[in-house]
Structure formats: C-alpha cells, structure tokens
Scaffold this active site. Structure first.
Site, PDB file in Angstrom:
ATOM      1  N   GLY A 246      31.885  12.852  31.860  1.00 25.19           N
ATOM      2  CA  GLY A 246      32.245  11.698  31.049  1.00 25.19           C
ATOM      3  C   GLY A 246      32.568  10.552  31.980  1.00 25.19           C
ATOM      4  O   GLY A 246      32.415  10.658  33.193  1.00 25.19           O
ATOM      5  N   SER A 247      32.996   9.430  31.427  1.00 27.89           N
ATOM      6  CA  SER A 247      33.321   8.276  32.272  1.00 27.89           C
ATOM      7  C   SER A 247      33.896   7.163  31.422  1.00 27.89           C
ATOM      8  O   SER A 247      33.698   7.110  30.206  1.00 27.89           O
ATOM      9  CB  SER A 247      32.064   7.725  32.977  1.00 27.89           C
ATOM     10  OG  SER A 247      31.435   8.699  33.769  1.00 27.89           O
ATOM     11  N   ASN A 248      34.572   6.239  32.098  1.00 33.06           N
ATOM     12  CA  ASN A 248      34.879   4.923  31.563  1.00 33.06           C
ATOM     13  C   ASN A 248      34.316   3.895  32.535  1.00 33.06           C
ATOM     14  O   ASN A 248      34.257   4.138  33.741  1.00 33.06           O
ATOM     15  CB  ASN A 248      36.388   4.651  31.482  1.00 33.06           C
ATOM     16  CG  ASN A 248      37.154   5.726  30.760  1.00 33.06           C
ATOM     17  OD1 ASN A 248      36.886   6.019  29.609  1.00 33.06           O
ATOM     18  ND2 ASN A 248      38.130   6.308  31.452  1.00 33.06           N
TER      19      ASN A 248
ATOM     20  N   ASN B  19      31.967   6.690  26.699  1.00 33.24           N
ATOM     21  CA  ASN B  19      31.142   7.800  26.214  1.00 33.24           C
ATOM     22  C   ASN B  19      30.952   7.816  24.711  1.00 33.24           C
ATOM     23  O   ASN B  19      30.507   8.817  24.164  1.00 33.24           O
ATOM     24  CB  ASN B  19      31.661   9.158  26.695  1.00 33.24           C
ATOM     25  CG  ASN B  19      31.874   9.200  28.197  1.00 33.24           C
ATOM     26  OD1 ASN B  19      32.941   9.554  28.668  1.00 33.24           O
ATOM     27  ND2 ASN B  19      30.873   8.792  28.955  1.00 33.24           N
TER      28      ASN B  19
END
Length: 802
Positions: A238-240, A514
């Site tokens: 995942g990520s921001n 995401n």
C-alpha cells in the site's frame, strides 16, 4: 596544483563525477585503499557513501551505472537477493524442500513447490527472453538492457571479490552468480505481482477434471469474494502520496511527500541510492531490491511517488469445453487445444535426498488456466467449463523504461510523457510535483482494455456480479468478439491507451491512499473512467478520509514547506480514534457494573478501560497511552457499524457515529481487555513499549498503526503477546521522501528508509535509520556535489569488473 591533479585521477575514464566538481577530498581518496584509476577495460563505477550508508553511484554509461548499482546492492543485501534468484530459477524445493513458503516478495505462492512450478514454467517457455527481444518501444530500450547487463555483472563481481558474513547465507551453496536474464526475470516478477503472480497457487494447482467432475456451488457473495481477493487494503502492499502545487507552498514551487507501505523483510524491500551519468542522468530515491532503476524518487526539477492502485490488472475468461474433451475449448464454435507445460523439478526430501517431481500447467490463447481461487470465489475446472486469466503485464517488460523516463523528466508534464511513452507501469498510480509549482496525479498503468460496454456485453453470470462489485471482469471466452481490442494510442494490444487514464493536473493538492482516483482531490472529483480502474461515490477507507482531511487542511493553511511534510509523516493521528474513541469511552462507562461479556462467554471487568480510552490522545506515537488498547479493540470489532450512513455528497464526514449498542461492540471491548491483561500488559501502557523491533538485542520502539485505524504512517506488526506485544513489523512505512525545490540545482529533500539499508546484522547500517524512525526524524539528503563532498562520513569506492 599537484594535489588537485592527484584528486582528478579519481574521475572514471577522465569523466568528471558531477557537473561543477572534479575532485574528491584527499582523506576520502586515501581511505579507499584502492588505486586511483580503474582498469581501462571492463565495466566500472565510483560509489561514494555518505551518512547511513547511502551510496551515490556515478558511471560514464548505463552499463557502468548498472554495474555500480549491482555491486552496491550486493554489499548491503547479498543474502536477500540470492534468495530471490533461487526463487526465480525455480530451485526453492531443491534447496529448502517443497513445503516451506517463500517470503512472498516475488509471488503469492503458498509453498516452495508451487513457486518453483510457476517460475520454472515461465523460464522454460522463454517468456522473458522473448519480451527482451521485442524492439523498443514495445520492448525494453537499449539503455534498460544495458542497466540489466551491468547490474548482473556488478552483483557477480561483488560476490567474486567478497566473502559473505551475513549469517543468513554465509557459505550457502545456493548463493551463485546471476545472468542478465535472471535480473530481467526479477523485473518481470515485479510487473506480474498483481496478476499471474497473485494467482500462482491457482495456476499450478489447476487439474483437468475426471469424467464425473461436478461443479461446486458458487460463493454466496462472489462480489465480496472478488473484493477480498483483489483488496488494496495495505495488508502487504500500500502507500500514501501527496503532491502540493505552488499555489499553497511558501516559495510557489511544488512539494511531494511519498510514503510507500511495503514489507520490511525479504525481496520487496526498498534500497536507497543516487544514480548519476554526468550530463545524462541524475536521480535519487528508493529502488526495489534487484532493480537497476529508482522507483520512488526525485531529481533537481521533479519528484514522484507511486501508490498501489485500485485498477484490477487482470480479467478472467470462462471457456466452454469442447464436447468430450475438457483439455480443449471452443472459440466461435471451433475447438482449440490447450498447451500443456510439463515441468520437472528436483525436490529435497526430509532425509536430504533429491527426487524429481513432474507437474503440468495448462495454457490457453488468453493465458493460464486457474482453478480453486480462494477467499470464497471458486473457479472450478469441470468437464463443461474452465476459467483462465488474462494478464497483459505478463506480455510486457517496459517497467524499467517507465522508471528511467521518470528519472529524466524535468516537470510533471515530462512525468506524464514518460508514462505514456513507455506504458510499462503495472499496478500503481503516480503522484508528482515539480519546481515550477505543478502537481499531478495519474492512474497510468497497464490494464486490460475492459470497457463498461464490453463488460456489459460479454460478462458471464459470475462476471455480472464481480465486475460492478470489484472491477473483476469475467468474460465469455467462447466468443472472439469479447476480446478487449486495441486503443489507437496503446503500444500493446488489449490494454488501455494513455488517453483513457484518469489524470488530475495542477490541483492545490493531489493525494492517494490506495483508494480509486475519485477523490484524488476532494474538490475536483475524477469520474467517467471504466469500473476496472476503480469505483466512484462509495465509502473511502479511514486512511483515505484521514489523509484528505489532513492534506486539505494543510493546503488551506498555505505557506507549506518540506518541514510541514515531515510533520505530517510523524503526526500519527488516528482517524478511527477521532471518529469513535469518545463514543467508545462513553458507552463503556455506561455498561452495567462496568462489565462486558467476551467471545468466550465470560464476564470481564472493563471499567478501567473506559478512562484509558477517554484520556487517549488519539495518536499512535510511541508514547501514546491508550493507543494499544484502542487498537486491539478496533481489530476485534472488525467492520464497524455506524449510525450515520455513507453519503456520496459528504464522503469525508460519512459514515460516522459509532453504533455502540450492539453485542459486537461490548464483546470486542471485553476481548481487548482480556487479551492485554492475559499478556500482563497494562491497559494504559505506552504503545512503544509493546510495538517494537529488536536489533542487536535492543528493543527499538516503532510509531504508527494499522491501516484499519486510518493511520498515514501505517505499521502492520505480528501480535505475539507472549513476547511483549507487537514484536515484529511485517509491513508499513518503508522508503519515505519529502521533497521541495528552491529554484537551483539542489532540491530540498528529507528521506528515511525505515528498516535501514542492510538486513545483515553485521552491517553498520542494519538499524541506524530504524533508530531515526523511532524518534520521528529523517535524513537530510545529499543530492548536489558540494553536499556529498561535505559529508563527514564520506567513503569512496572505485569498483571495476576486474
């Protein structure tokens, strides 16, 4: 003058290391213990290490740059890389037995045997070799191929000249030299991670049916099953990322904060470097292990990050079996025979002896047969029908060119042109900001060209449920008119072209955590894209809601700097706490006698928990008291029930108001209290005392929290109360960068590799950045030559093939 001439000998082949500087400090030159000039033949590079073991690699060409990169990665991560190459060669069962599990870095295979069958089948079909042979732009460019070749040579040269001291593989026979094809196969495994790589057990487990095969009952909710299978919830990737335009920054130039959430162990770790070919390329950032390019990074004019997208990178076809032959299928009424790939593997038994195992994998014109898809979505192979997966990323090897293009871009429009030119980004969004003050969000990725019209016309009964619910198209493979077709601007048949990609330019902020493209900016929603890209007008995750609240407030304040980005990274605000902690504490205090019944049917005194949750500061900092208790309660609660439902017109404030009147609520509270007390953990224990990693026998407190709590700084850890709580981090914040621009050639950047550069406990850089992460600090990046040369820990290595 004599000193200056001696220092200039450091230059590779007479080439200045970087523009504006042709000399290295005399102390650094003397410290290397090597000759000043490498051999005139073979590949070579100069590697200059600054604080925290960050290498700045310079070479005269792409092959040399790949060489230095492979050398430096081997120095930090030889064992992890070697383990990955064992996987790619399909030799895990030979060395480690068939029943063990790979680390999940290169595929979702549940066992070594399944992994080996898949990768060996890819290798024996010469899939990667065929893709490498495609001329650019359909195939990789010459520069990408030179990087691959150089990386393999650098890795091999390091192995040849060094004795591994990492206990993970010291003296292991499976640590072997690699070829350029091995390195390309690693890249191929990355691009297929979201497709075939996610379905390895289903591909290797597919078996033709017997005459009496019966199709099992369908899932009660196949849409939910499809959502679960292709979930992008931060569980392992995942990520921001957020880009701010110059309209809200202090100096009218862009800002970017990238925060990927990747595994802390194994081959999907990031590794940090700066890569330079003077006059040609100068980029810094994080690379996935084994990659010769930077994946998340910046140069002097533009910075970018990636977030895992909601686009479903595959579709399924349901095929009708030819009468009397389940190994053949019908297309437009004509039978086509499946291709059988027989794979024979050496397998180590428990007694240490090797035997051979042979299995068959089955391929159709669309892709491999899949069977037995888990998480409640059964896809059986019966005498009447069979399911196959179409993964367009399995037919491309352009990812390195996408990343090279980003590294060379001079602004956000250059980022877009690079993505459109290479069309090799597999399963991620791209967010960018530049020195001119522009911001960008784009979901430019390789996706099967499943339009809503095609899905409506060709979906099977299963697809009519899974496509609207999850974007997973299941099409009728017996009809050739159900093929995806080709966009005029697409390099590859069957994928969307660049003009179809959801894109947001020059918004005050562009953010993704995401969720789908819909609310990259809450004031400028993106709509009109096919369902396979993602949904619209549906509830956002708490992480997306919290992120949008934070970044919109930052944009509203204006005057932003890199320091503001760093503060956002370590604010560690828990949106779930802001939404529900007060309701939880109030309802807890009203429980009769301060007691609640747990899952085991026993009454639990929860009165003390009420005050702890009420006093909690709603953060997941290492010193937060109550974060541990509320976090365990939230996990036991599962999917919360809200009194105010979701409204598409108020997506950042709904749903809200936790329903505390359910038995599930009080049960979750009782279970959390019992769990902590049973482990001897105080209800108000500071989070950092029980969320930590151990390095050299020392506990290092780790800030952050679970995706489900809505935390920007995601940390997912193993809950092992017998060992003190969350005893080891599995995945979460990894390579973090906060980047701004000042109009000159030296960007202002703060970076952090949360788990540090090396997984070797004998390395000086095994835990140094992890200590920084624990304290909420970042590294001041050294990008320009003057800053590199000013490093008090500068160390110089000249590395050559000979």
């Amino acid at each position: 003058m004599r000193l200056r001439n001696r220092l200039r000998a450091v230059v590779i082949g007479g080439l200045a290391l970087l523009s504006g500087a042709t000399a290295l400090p005399a102390t650094a030159t003397a410290a290397t213990g090597r000759t000043d000039r490498p051999s005139s033949s073979g590949l070579s590079a100069v590697i200059r290490y600054t604080e925290y073991g960050i290498p700045h690699i310079t070479a005269k060409d792409y092959a040399g740059l790949g060489f230095g990169n492979g050398w430096a990665q081997a120095a930090d991560q030889a064992c992890v890389l070697a383990d990955g190459f064992v996987t790619l060669r399909g030799e895990r069962s030979r060395w480690f037995g068939p029943d063990g599990a790979p680390d999940g870095s290169l595929s979702s295979a549940g066992t070594n045997l399944s992994s080996d069958l898949f990768f060996r089948s890819v290798n024996e079909a010469r899939t990667v070799e065929r893709l490498l042979a495609q001329p650019a732009p359909a195939g990789p460019s010459r520069q990408a191929k030179e990087l691959i070749h150089g990386w393999a040579a650098g890795y091999n040269a390091w192995l040849r000249t060094h004795r591994i001291n990492d206990p993970a593989c010291r003296g292991a026979a499976w640590v072997r030299p690699v070829t350029a094809i091995d390195v390309a196969r690693l890249g191929y495994s990355v691009v297929t991670l979201g497709g075939q790589g996610r379905l390895v057990d289903q591909i290797t487990g597919a078996r033709p049916p017997g005459a009496s095969a019966v199709r099992p009952a369908a899932s009660a909710d196949p849409g939910a099953a499809a959502r679960a299978f292709f979930a992008r919830d931060g569980a392992d990737l995942g990520s921001n990322a957020v880009a701010f335009s110059g309209t809200v920054t202090a100096n009218r130039r862009g800002l970017l904060l990238g925060n990927p959430h990747y595994p802390w162990h194994g081959g999907r770790r990031f590794w940090q470097s700066q890569l330079t070919i003077p006059g040609e390329l100068n980029v810094a950032g994080g690379s996935l292990l084994g990659s010769p390019t930077v994946e998340v990074g910046y140069n002097d004019r533009v910075a970018w990050s990636h977030t895992v997208s909601t686009g479903v990178p595959v579709n399924l076809y349901e095929l009708k079996a030819a009468p009397g032959d389940p190994r053949s299928y019908l297309v437009d009424g004509r039978p086509e025979r499946m291709t059988e790939r027989r794979v024979t593997l050496p397998v180590r038994g428990k007694d240490g002896h090797l035997t051979k195992v042979t299995r068959s994998l089955w391929w159709s014109r669309y892709g491999p047969v899949v069977s037995g898809l888990d998480r409640g979505l059964p896809l059986p192979w019966t005498k009447n029908s069979v399911y196959v997966v179409n993964d367009p990323n399995a037919a491309q090897l352009r990812f390195l060119d996408s990343e090279l293009g980003l590294a060379k871009a001079r602004d956000t429009e250059g980022i877009l042109r690079a993505l459109h030119r290479a069309q090799g980004t597999p399963w991620v969004n791209t967010i960018a900001a530049d020195a001119e003050g522009h911001s960008l969000y784009t979901q430019s990725q390789v996706l099967p060209r499943i339009t809503d019209e095609l899905a409506g016309r060709c979906s099977t009964a299963l697809g009519r449920t899974t496509y609207p619910a999850a974007g997973l198209a299941v099409l009728d493979g017996s009809r050739s008119d159900c093929l995806p077709g080709r966009d005029a601007d697409a390099l590859q048949p069957g994928i969307f072209g660049p003009s179809a990609m959801p894109t947001l330019r020059d918004a005050p902020y562009a953010e993704n955590s995401n969720d789908s493209p819909w609310l990259a900016n809450a004031d400028r929603p993106l709509t009109g894209y096919p369902r396979i890209f993602g949904d619209t007008a549906t509830p956002r995750s708490l992480r997306t809601r919290g992120a949008l609240e934070d970044v919109s407030a930052m944009a509203g304040r204006g005057g932003l700097t890199v320091a503001d980005l760093q503060r956002q990274q370590f604010t560690d605000r828990a949106p779930a706490g802001a939404l529900a902690a007060e309701d939880t504490a109030r309802a807890c205090a009203k429980l009769p006698g301060g007691r609640a019944t747990g899952s085991d049917g026993k009454a639990v005194d929860v009165a003390a928990a009420c005050a702890v949750i009420a006093r909690w500061d709603r953060t997941v900092n290492t010193g937060s008291k109550g974060a541990l208790l509320f976090g365990r309660f939230w996990r036991h609660l599962g999917d919360p029930k809200w009194r105010v439902p979701f409204s598409a017109s108020s997506p950042l404030t709904t749903p809200r108001s936790l329903d505390t009147g359910t038995s599930r609520f009080s049960r979750a509270l009782a279970d959390a209290v019992s769990e902590l007390r049973g482990a001897g953990i105080a209800l108000d224990a500071p989070l950092g005392e029980h969320q930590f990693v151990v390095r050299h026998g020392k506990r290092i407190p780790v800030p952050g929290g679970a995706h489900a709590l809505g935390i920007w700084n995601v940390i997912s850890a193993n809950w092992t109360p017998a060992q003190g709580g969350y005893s080891e981090v599995e995945t979460g914040s990894s390579y973090i960068q906060a980047v701004g621009f000042n109009g000159g050639s030296c960007p202002t950047a703060r970076t952090l590799l949360t788990y540090s550069q090396s997984s070797n406990p004998r390395s000086a850089h095994y835990s140094d950045q992890t200590e920084l992460f624990s304290r909420g600090r970042m590294v001041t990046a050294r990008f320009c030559e003057k800053d590199i040369l000013a490093s008090p820990q500068l160390k110089v290595e000249r590395v050559t093939e000979r």
